[in-house]
Design a protein around this motif. Structure first.
Motif, PDB file in Angstrom:
ATOM      1  N   LEU A 194      -4.427  -2.001  -7.788  1.00  0.00           N
ATOM      2  CA  LEU A 194      -4.672  -2.599  -9.117  1.00  0.00           C
ATOM      3  C   LEU A 194      -5.384  -1.435 -10.222  1.00  0.00           C
ATOM      4  CD1 LEU A 194      -6.594  -6.002  -8.568  1.00  0.00           C
ATOM      5  CD2 LEU A 194      -4.359  -5.677  -9.613  1.00  0.00           C
ATOM      6  N   ASP A 195      -5.795  -0.475  -9.571  1.00  0.00           N
ATOM      7  CA  ASP A 195      -6.449   0.401 -10.396  1.00  0.00           C
ATOM      8  C   ASP A 195      -5.359   1.303 -10.886  1.00  0.00           C
ATOM      9  OD1 ASP A 195      -9.128   1.328 -11.253  1.00  0.00           O
ATOM     10  OD2 ASP A 195      -9.096   2.871  -9.723  1.00  0.00           O
ATOM     11  N   ARG A 196      -3.901   1.147 -10.187  1.00  0.00           N
ATOM     12  CA  ARG A 196      -3.045   2.026 -10.779  1.00  0.00           C
ATOM     13  C   ARG A 196      -2.233   1.257 -11.694  1.00  0.00           C
ATOM     14  NH1 ARG A 196      -4.668   4.149  -6.042  1.00  0.00           N
ATOM     15  NH2 ARG A 196      -4.145   6.201  -5.447  1.00  0.00           N
ATOM     16  N   ILE A 197      -2.415   0.109 -12.172  1.00  0.00           N
ATOM     17  CA  ILE A 197      -1.667  -0.785 -12.896  1.00  0.00           C
ATOM     18  C   ILE A 197      -2.211  -0.736 -14.340  1.00  0.00           C
ATOM     19  CG2 ILE A 197      -0.712  -2.945 -13.395  1.00  0.00           C
ATOM     20  CD1 ILE A 197      -0.586  -3.439 -10.588  1.00  0.00           C
ATOM     21  N   ASP A 198      -1.872   0.053 -15.296  1.00  0.00           N
ATOM     22  CA  ASP A 198      -2.401   0.104 -16.606  1.00  0.00           C
ATOM     23  C   ASP A 198      -2.497  -0.879 -17.553  1.00  0.00           C
ATOM     24  OD1 ASP A 198      -0.859   2.256 -15.534  1.00  0.00           O
ATOM     25  OD2 ASP A 198      -0.931   3.221 -17.562  1.00  0.00           O
ATOM     26  N   ILE A 199      -1.727  -2.097 -17.403  1.00  0.00           N
ATOM     27  CA  ILE A 199      -2.001  -3.093 -18.155  1.00  0.00           C
ATOM     28  C   ILE A 199      -1.958  -4.466 -17.392  1.00  0.00           C
ATOM     29  CG2 ILE A 199      -0.572  -4.581 -20.208  1.00  0.00           C
ATOM     30  CD1 ILE A 199       0.198  -1.843 -21.127  1.00  0.00           C
ATOM     31  N   GLN A 200      -2.853  -5.281 -17.501  1.00  0.00           N
ATOM     32  CA  GLN A 200      -2.850  -6.505 -16.617  1.00  0.00           C
ATOM     33  C   GLN A 200      -3.036  -7.777 -17.442  1.00  0.00           C
ATOM     34  OE1 GLN A 200      -5.946  -5.692 -13.822  1.00  0.00           O
ATOM     35  NE2 GLN A 200      -5.194  -3.741 -13.306  1.00  0.00           N
ATOM     36  N   GLU A 213       0.703  -1.128   0.195  1.00  0.00           N
ATOM     37  CA  GLU A 213      -0.032  -0.094  -0.110  1.00  0.00           C
ATOM     38  C   GLU A 213       0.845   1.024  -0.036  1.00  0.00           C
ATOM     39  OE1 GLU A 213      -3.505  -0.074  -0.503  1.00  0.00           O
ATOM     40  OE2 GLU A 213      -2.625  -2.233  -0.935  1.00  0.00           O
ATOM     41  N   VAL A 214       1.823   1.030   0.348  1.00  0.00           N
ATOM     42  CA  VAL A 214       2.873   2.456   0.406  1.00  0.00           C
ATOM     43  C   VAL A 214       3.348   2.666  -0.867  1.00  0.00           C
ATOM     44  CG1 VAL A 214       3.987   1.797   2.567  1.00  0.00           C
ATOM     45  CG2 VAL A 214       5.239   1.012   0.506  1.00  0.00           C
ATOM     46  N   LEU A 215       3.154   2.019  -1.873  1.00  0.00           N
ATOM     47  CA  LEU A 215       3.474   2.353  -3.287  1.00  0.00           C
ATOM     48  C   LEU A 215       2.159   3.128  -3.950  1.00  0.00           C
ATOM     49  CD1 LEU A 215       4.506  -1.121  -4.567  1.00  0.00           C
ATOM     50  CD2 LEU A 215       6.016   0.745  -4.011  1.00  0.00           C
ATOM     51  N   ARG A 216       0.978   3.221  -3.333  1.00  0.00           N
ATOM     52  CA  ARG A 216      -0.157   3.720  -4.052  1.00  0.00           C
ATOM     53  C   ARG A 216       0.172   5.315  -4.180  1.00  0.00           C
ATOM     54  NH1 ARG A 216      -4.852   1.764  -0.413  1.00  0.00           N
ATOM     55  NH2 ARG A 216      -5.972   3.922  -1.133  1.00  0.00           N
ATOM     56  N   GLU A 217       0.714   6.246  -3.347  1.00  0.00           N
ATOM     57  CA  GLU A 217       0.936   7.578  -3.286  1.00  0.00           C
ATOM     58  C   GLU A 217       2.189   7.872  -4.404  1.00  0.00           C
ATOM     59  OE1 GLU A 217       2.530  11.205  -0.714  1.00  0.00           O
ATOM     60  OE2 GLU A 217       1.949   9.332   0.351  1.00  0.00           O
ATOM     61  N   PRO A 218       3.481   7.279  -4.411  1.00  0.00           N
ATOM     62  CA  PRO A 218       4.391   7.619  -5.398  1.00  0.00           C
ATOM     63  C   PRO A 218       4.084   7.040  -6.827  1.00  0.00           C
ATOM     64  CG  PRO A 218       5.171   5.708  -3.794  1.00  0.00           C
ATOM     65  CD  PRO A 218       3.824   6.352  -3.349  1.00  0.00           C
ATOM     66  N   LEU A 219       3.176   6.044  -6.754  1.00  0.00           N
ATOM     67  CA  LEU A 219       2.699   5.739  -8.193  1.00  0.00           C
ATOM     68  C   LEU A 219       1.966   6.961  -8.862  1.00  0.00           C
ATOM     69  CD1 LEU A 219       1.645   2.117  -8.195  1.00  0.00           C
ATOM     70  CD2 LEU A 219       3.611   2.939  -9.435  1.00  0.00           C
ATOM     71  N   GLU A 220       1.213   7.769  -8.136  1.00  0.00           N
ATOM     72  CA  GLU A 220       0.359   9.000  -8.497  1.00  0.00           C
ATOM     73  C   GLU A 220       1.591  10.177  -8.635  1.00  0.00           C
ATOM     74  OE1 GLU A 220      -2.615   9.066  -9.740  1.00  0.00           O
ATOM     75  OE2 GLU A 220      -3.139   7.084  -9.624  1.00  0.00           O
ATOM     76  N   SER A 221       2.343  10.595  -7.503  1.00  0.00           N
ATOM     77  CA  SER A 221       2.802  11.748  -7.383  1.00  0.00           C
ATOM     78  C   SER A 221       4.334  11.727  -7.955  1.00  0.00           C
ATOM     79  CB  SER A 221       2.922  12.172  -6.006  1.00  0.00           C
ATOM     80  OG  SER A 221       3.583  11.186  -5.327  1.00  0.00           O
ATOM     81  N   GLY A 222       4.966  10.512  -8.164  1.00  0.00           N
ATOM     82  CA  GLY A 222       6.300  10.571  -8.539  1.00  0.00           C
ATOM     83  C   GLY A 222       7.375  10.820  -7.411  1.00  0.00           C
ATOM     84  N   ARG A 223       7.076  10.820  -6.127  1.00  0.00           N
ATOM     85  CA  ARG A 223       7.935  11.170  -5.246  1.00  0.00           C
ATOM     86  C   ARG A 223       7.596  10.692  -3.911  1.00  0.00           C
ATOM     87  NH1 ARG A 223       6.330  15.772  -1.847  1.00  0.00           N
ATOM     88  NH2 ARG A 223       4.095  16.345  -2.377  1.00  0.00           N
ATOM     89  N   PHE A 236      12.494  12.330  -1.674  1.00  0.00           N
ATOM     90  CA  PHE A 236      13.229  11.702  -2.646  1.00  0.00           C
ATOM     91  C   PHE A 236      12.331  11.397  -4.010  1.00  0.00           C
ATOM     92  CE2 PHE A 236      15.194  10.089   1.252  1.00  0.00           C
ATOM     93  CZ  PHE A 236      16.579  10.217   1.066  1.00  0.00           C
ATOM     94  N   PRO A 237      12.886  11.588  -5.056  1.00  0.00           N
ATOM     95  CA  PRO A 237      12.053  11.371  -6.461  1.00  0.00           C
ATOM     96  C   PRO A 237      11.981   9.919  -6.386  1.00  0.00           C
ATOM     97  CG  PRO A 237      14.288  11.768  -6.905  1.00  0.00           C
ATOM     98  CD  PRO A 237      14.078  12.094  -5.357  1.00  0.00           C
ATOM     99  N   ALA A 238      10.531   9.543  -7.028  1.00  0.00           N
ATOM    100  CA  ALA A 238      10.148   8.176  -7.215  1.00  0.00           C
ATOM    101  C   ALA A 238       9.224   8.140  -8.365  1.00  0.00           C
ATOM    102  CB  ALA A 238       9.745   7.731  -5.797  1.00  0.00           C
TER     103      ALA A 238
END
Length: 504
Positions: free
Chosen positions: A382-388, A316-326, A338-340
């Motif tokens: 899952l909503d943040r994964i474009d291709i499944q 779940e900690v991936l959700r925010e950086p997947l959207e914001s890039g940081r 940090f950038p991400a």
């Protein structure tokens, strides 16, 4: 009474704020005190500096020495201040000319023999010193990474005495490595042609590379999911010099030396599923916050294998950086950013035993077991994964030595680079990073195609975020085809990449 000022750098995230090392020598009982929010490693500099000066046949004044690391509200950690502290003592006691220190910055750990040892965060310090208009002196072992900043004017020394010789007599020290030594060269990287069969997965990998889209692969063990993920970086265009420097600076903060042969190639990070949330996002003590895997994958690929085996809280900690890039790491007394901006790729089995859907009927998992297994991955992630996509077992005929091989990474990368060039010319960014307003403008659909998308959203129970991601994937497919408008075939292919919902 005498005073000397030496310039150095601290470490705060990817920033290297300036630190003024002020050394004051006064009468009184011999003592050395360090103030200005130093951590334990900085306080230990007293003993390292004392021994290094003695072994270098230099004098430590037997008086009261006060060392102030200013500004006091910036935490100072590590051993990087050994060299500036030693030089400050020498200048304050008249053994070095104080004026010679004015245009230099110093960064380095001292061995007890007076030799200079490498330090972490050298590249951010080099870049910050160049921006401030000063040259910097570093240990010789930091030369390779510091040479990535070609025009910084950095100099490198083996010992404290070499630095003193430069300040006293102007004796030259080695500069950065020649640019040819850090130029990109072809290395032995995995190639897409190694993957047997899997034409649909190869196509999805090409689309993901062209648009920078996140990718989830679902299939039985041995179907080639990890092989495909490992070859994604070979399909991606080389990153710009500015981005490559930023990535190298992040690696420097983590104590990793850059691969000079491939420093412009996107990174590939594949942590084990036992990694903690802190290992992914970064962290550490208040005085030394370090980047995690998502920042080390900046402008590259983060691959998580066996996705349901990861702790849900960690994912779940991936959700925010997947959207914001940081990613912003906060502690009670300190905060670091940090950038991400990474491309997320994941792989998983379709069920606990791994064989659900296999034609041989090897799976004996119940429907409830499969549902529980797939539900370990949250809907918002899952909503943040474009291709499944589904990656089926490779037929035995495709594994024969004489079976035809697929295209090489170089051929696919040429198409990816052409599609990425169209995106940069149109919007200045990859399709996966398009904001909503830009998506609505660049991903316009015909009335019939809009109805097709709306039906897919209703039938597949997709969110508004998922519908935007379908449009961006369709835009990438059109770019690969070299067309300005999204057609029905492009949209249908993009919708097909959202049909494999693991939580179903």
């Amino acid at each position: 009474m005498s005073l000397a000022l030496v310039h150095s750098r601290a470490q705060t995230g990817v920033q290297a704020p300036e630190v003024r090392v002020e050394v004051h020598i006064a009468g009184g009982l011999p003592a050395v005190s360090i103030v200005g929010l130093p951590d334990a490693a900085v306080k230990e500099s007293r003993d390292r500096v004392r021994a290094a000066l003695a072994c270098s046949q230099l004098e430590l004044p037997q008086r009261r020495i006060t060392i102030n690391l200013a500004p006091a509200d910036v935490p100072k950690d590590g051993s990087r201040f050994d060299l500036p502290i030693a030089l400050g003592i020498l200048a304050a006691s008249g053994q070095l000319p104080r004026e010679a220190l004015r245009d230099w910055e110093f960064h380095g750990e001292l061995a007890l023999t007076g030799e200079l040892r490498p330090v972490e965060g050298a590249l951010p310090a080099v870049l910050a010193a160049a921006q401030a208009g000063r040259q910097i002196i570093l240990p010789l072992e930091n030369r390779a990474e510091a040479s990535l900043a070609q025009h910084s004017g950095a100099r490198f020394a083996r010992t404290l005495l070499e630095v003193c010789a430069l300040l006293q007599t102007g004796r030259e020290l080695p500069g950065p490595l020649p640019e040819t030594a850090v130029a990109e060269v072809d290395a032995s990287l995995p190639d897409l042609s190694d993957v047997r069969g899997q034409p649909q997965a190869r196509r999805a990998l090409e689309v993901a590379a062209a648009g920078g889209h996140n990718l989830l692969m679902i299939g039985p063990p041995g179907s080639g999911k990890s092989m495909l993920a490992q070859r994604l970086p070979t399909l991606l265009p080389s990153i710009s010099d500015a981005d490559a420097l930023e990535c190298a600076a992040i690696a420097s903060l983590a104590g990793q030396r850059p691969d000079l042969a491939n420093w412009r190639r996107p990174a590939f990070r594949a942590p084990h599923h036992t990694a903690t949330a802190v290992a992914l996002v970064g962290g550490g003590g208040a005085a030394s916050l370090r980047p995690g895997e998502i920042s080390l994958a900046h402008r590259g690929v983060l691959f998580l294998d066996e996705l349901p085996e990861w702790e849900r809280r960690t994912l779940e900690v991936l959700r925010e950086p997947l959207e914001s890039g940081r990613i912003v790491i906060s502690r009670a007394a300190r905060q670091a950013e940090f950038p991400a901006r990474f491309q997320f790729v994941a792989a998983m089995n379709p069920c606990p035993c791994g064989w659900a859907g296999d034609p041989n009927g090897r799976c004996h998992c119940s429907r409830e077991q499969v549902a529980r297994y797939r539900a370990r991955i949250s809907g918002p992630l899952l909503d943040r994964i474009d291709i499944q996509i589904e990656v089926p077992r490779v037929p035995a005929a495709d594994l024969r030595p004489e079976a035809p091989r697929g295209e090489t990474s170089a051929r696919v990368r040429a198409r990816v680079e052409a599609a990425r060039a169209r995106q940069l010319q149109r919007a200045g960014m990859a399709n996966a990073a398009l904001p909503q307003a830009r998506t609505d403008r660049d991903c316009a659909l015909s009335p019939n195609d809009r109805l097709l998308l709306e039906r897919a959203i209703d039938q597949l129970h997709l969110s508004a975020r998922a519908s935007q991601r379908i449009l961006r994937v369709a835009r990438t497919i059109a770019d690969l085809a070299g067309t300005d408008a999204i057609g029905t075939a492009h949209l249908a292919e993009a919708i097909g990449y959202r049909r494999m919902e693991p939580a179903g």
